[in-house]
Write an enzyme that holds these catalytic residues in place. Structure first.
Site, short mmCIF file in Angstrom:
data_model
loop_
_atom_site.label_atom_id
_atom_site.label_comp_id
_atom_site.label_asym_id
_atom_site.label_seq_id
_atom_site.Cartn_x
_atom_site.Cartn_y
_atom_site.Cartn_z
N TYR A 440 0.81 -1.22 0.00
CA TYR A 440 0.00 0.00 0.00
C TYR A 440 0.84 1.26 0.00
O TYR A 440 2.05 1.21 0.08
CB TYR A 440 -1.05 0.00 1.11
N GLU A 441 0.15 2.40 -0.15
CA GLU A 441 0.80 3.71 -0.36
C GLU A 441 1.65 3.71 -1.64
O GLU A 441 2.68 4.38 -1.72
CB GLU A 441 1.67 4.11 0.84
N GLY A 442 1.21 2.95 -2.64
CA GLY A 442 1.97 2.82 -3.87
C GLY A 442 2.89 1.62 -3.77
O GLY A 442 3.82 1.61 -2.96
#
Length: 591
Positions: A440-442
């Site tokens: 997550y968060e890219g």
């Protein structure tokens, strides 16, 4: 799971001796009253919470998990009480604006606090972590009315926040989101759409949740340039600050996940929910990315926290567990067997863990220091240089710290052997919890593309120069006893410089090269950056060994890193030089 012990001495060593952050604080008006004694006191208070309140509940919370029934999410036993205590201590607003009740601490200190909170329990840390990110976005981009209405309650931990980006069909490609925002006559907007994977989107810790939602206005241009950002509260707030009626946002379900079982990961349905524009129309992504440098370092620190806990657990186990006989020089013949730690392969694993954990702590502090300089410095050149380092190192911090963090949790599991695979010892929970931080968060692949494509190729290599200069400044002050290691760093740095030039020279001829070698390139930067951090720590530690004997381990671990881990870059270089050739020999139908 063994008791968690915050590495207070090492955190102070990194802040005070290696990066001398107190000198920075003295330059900045907003931080001029902060000193190291205060910083140490803050770390000690945070450590008490992590060690005595949060960590002891982590395994039970994982076993219980969050529950969803009739649209309501219930967190595990102890979470609500612990969150209240955390909030009352001001810990939700560690870096938040003092104007609204925040501590206003620099990132270099909050990085230490975030590490201990994540090491104690990643799931628990996410509720305050996402709130801190939402606070930052509102503070920097919302109008005065929204700030006055929401910030104080969020900073005090009375309300929490979430970020609502992802949709069922749109993850990395946010330009194709379908959530809509229709203007209302009162200046608000009616938000309609579905968001998935929303951390802390619904829970019972507080009375209100403030959602930051990406959506498109009716006149939005296509793609990511048409995204706007809206503040959508779970309960509408009345003029006197009290909570009014329920807004049109509801949790449709929660995800059943591999790890972070005590973190509520929600599907949120917005049915004409009332929201307010944050920032300028169609400028939602830039507003959200204001906080991304902080959030992505924060996610990297999640990997570091899990790694630190894994190393502590494995070290304790290796010292206590008797198995087999070591070499004659290390065996204890009066016992039936030797402790695991005498065996060469176990030492290899433990030192690899130690090198990544303590190197990661130094690296995260280094990045945090650049964030502080970029935020507070008045000198334009100093500020610009720090901003360049932040741009360069943010994707490395997120991806390299989470990839190595996961590696360390798996190594720790290996030290435990069969006991690492069963739930009783808690080691397998660290593996499960650490895994999401790579996603997550890219995803880490996206971080690599950002580094090589946007930052390196986009600047024609200029963004790399401040890091190379910091390394050169260190190389100009060689330390007796580390001549071999300084030469290794010099050679690795020159290799990074050469490979960067080679990739940039091939971009015009190979349209797929950036996508094909980005991950290996990010690892190359990460390993070289850690080598710089390790030798920087060794240079500082060596003259202090007589005064602080535990620092002898710093110099020894630096030598281990340079001898055993840095050489990984040579395999990466071979893959980078291959370019896209071996990846694109196959036609799509041949896979």
């Amino acid at each position: 799971m063994a008791d968690y012990r915050v590495p207070r001495e090492d955190m102070q060593f990194v802040l005070q001796d290696v990066f001398k952050v107190e000198q920075d604080w003295a330059q900045f008006a907003e931080l001029s009253e902060l000193d190291m004694d205060t910083a140490v006191a803050i770390i000690d208070e945070g450590a008490k919470l992590a060690e005595t309140l949060i960590a002891p509940n982590a395994r039970a919370a994982d076993e219980e998990g969050v529950k969803f029934e009739n649209g309501t999410v219930t967190t595990p036993k102890g979470y609500k009480e612990n969150f209240k205590q955390l909030a009352e201590g001001g810990w939700v607003g560690v870096t938040a604006n003092p104007e609204f009740g925040g501590m206003g601490l620099p990132k270099s200190i909050s990085a230490q606090y975030e590490e201990m909170l994540c090491a104690a329990d990643i799931s628990f840390s996410l509720y305050s972590g996402l709130t801190a990110g939402a606070i930052m976005t509102i503070d920097q981009h919302a109008d005065d009315n929204l700030k006055a209405t929401y910030l104080e309650k969020m900073i005090s931990g009375q309300w929490t926040g979430s970020m609502c980006l992802t949709e069922p069909h749109a993850g990395t490609d946010l330009g194709i989101i379908r959530s809509k925002a229709e203007p209302n006559e009162d200046g608000s907007f009616a938000i309609t759409g579905t968001k998935i994977f929303i951390t802390g989107g619904e829970h019972d810790l507080v009375d209100n949740i403030v959602h930051l939602v990406l959506a498109k206005l009716p006149d939005a241009p296509a793609g990511s340039k048409g995204i706007s950002l809206f503040l959508v509260p779970k309960f509408l707030v009345q003029q006197d600050g009290s909570l009014g009626e329920r807004n049109g946002v509801h949790c449709g379900s929660i995800e059943h996940k591999m790890g972070i079982h005590a973190s509520a990961t929600c599907v949120l349905n917005f049915d004409g929910a009332k929201g307010w524009l944050v920032g300028e129309p169609h400028r939602g992504l830039p507003a959200m990315f204001t906080m991304m440098n902080y959030e992505r370092l924060g996610v990297g620190i999640q990997g570091l926290g899990a790694a630190a806990r894994s190393y502590q657990n494995a070290l304790d186990y290796a010292q206590d567990r008797l198995q087999g006989r070591g070499a004659k020089a290390t065996s204890e013949m009066e016992k039936e067997a030797d402790p695991l730690i005498v065996h060469g392969d176990v030492r290899r694993m433990l030192l690899t863990m130690k090198a990544f954990v303590e190197g990661g702590r130094g690296f995260s502090t280094y990045v945090g220091q650049q964030l502080d300089i970029a935020k507070y410095a008045q000198d334009p050149q100093q500020k610009a240089r720090a901003e360049a380092l932040v741009q360069l190192l943010t994707p490395v911090a997120k991806a390299f710290l989470t990839d190595t963090g996961f590696e360390v949790t798996v190594i720790g599991q290996q030290v435990f052997g069969g006991h690492g695979f069963i739930r009783e010892w808690g080691q397998e929970q660290l593996v499960r919890d650490a895994r999401i931080a790579q996603i997550y968060e890219g995803t880490n692949g996206i971080q690599a593309l950002d580094l090589l494509g946007r930052k390196i190729a986009g600047s024609r290599g200029e963004l790399l120069q401040p890091l190379l200069q910091d390394i050169q400044d260190l190389l100009d002050q060689p330390l007796a006893g580390l001549e071999v290691e300084f030469k290794q760093l010099a050679e690795a740095t020159e290799l990074l410089r050469t490979i960067t030039g080679e990739v940039l020279n091939r971009v015009g001829d190979d349209e797929n090269i950036i996508n094909s070698v980005a991950v290996e390139y990010l690892y190359l930067v990460g390993y070289v950056a850690f080598a710089y951090i390790w030798l920087r720590m060794a240079v500082v530690a060596d003259p202090l060994v007589a005064e602080r004997p535990y620092l002898a381990s710093k110099v020894k671990t630096a030598k281990f890193y340079m001898a055993r881990i840095l050489p990984r870059i040579h395999g990466l270089v071979g893959a980078i030089r291959d370019g896209s050739e071996s990846l694109y020999r196959h036609e799509v139908g041949e896979f």
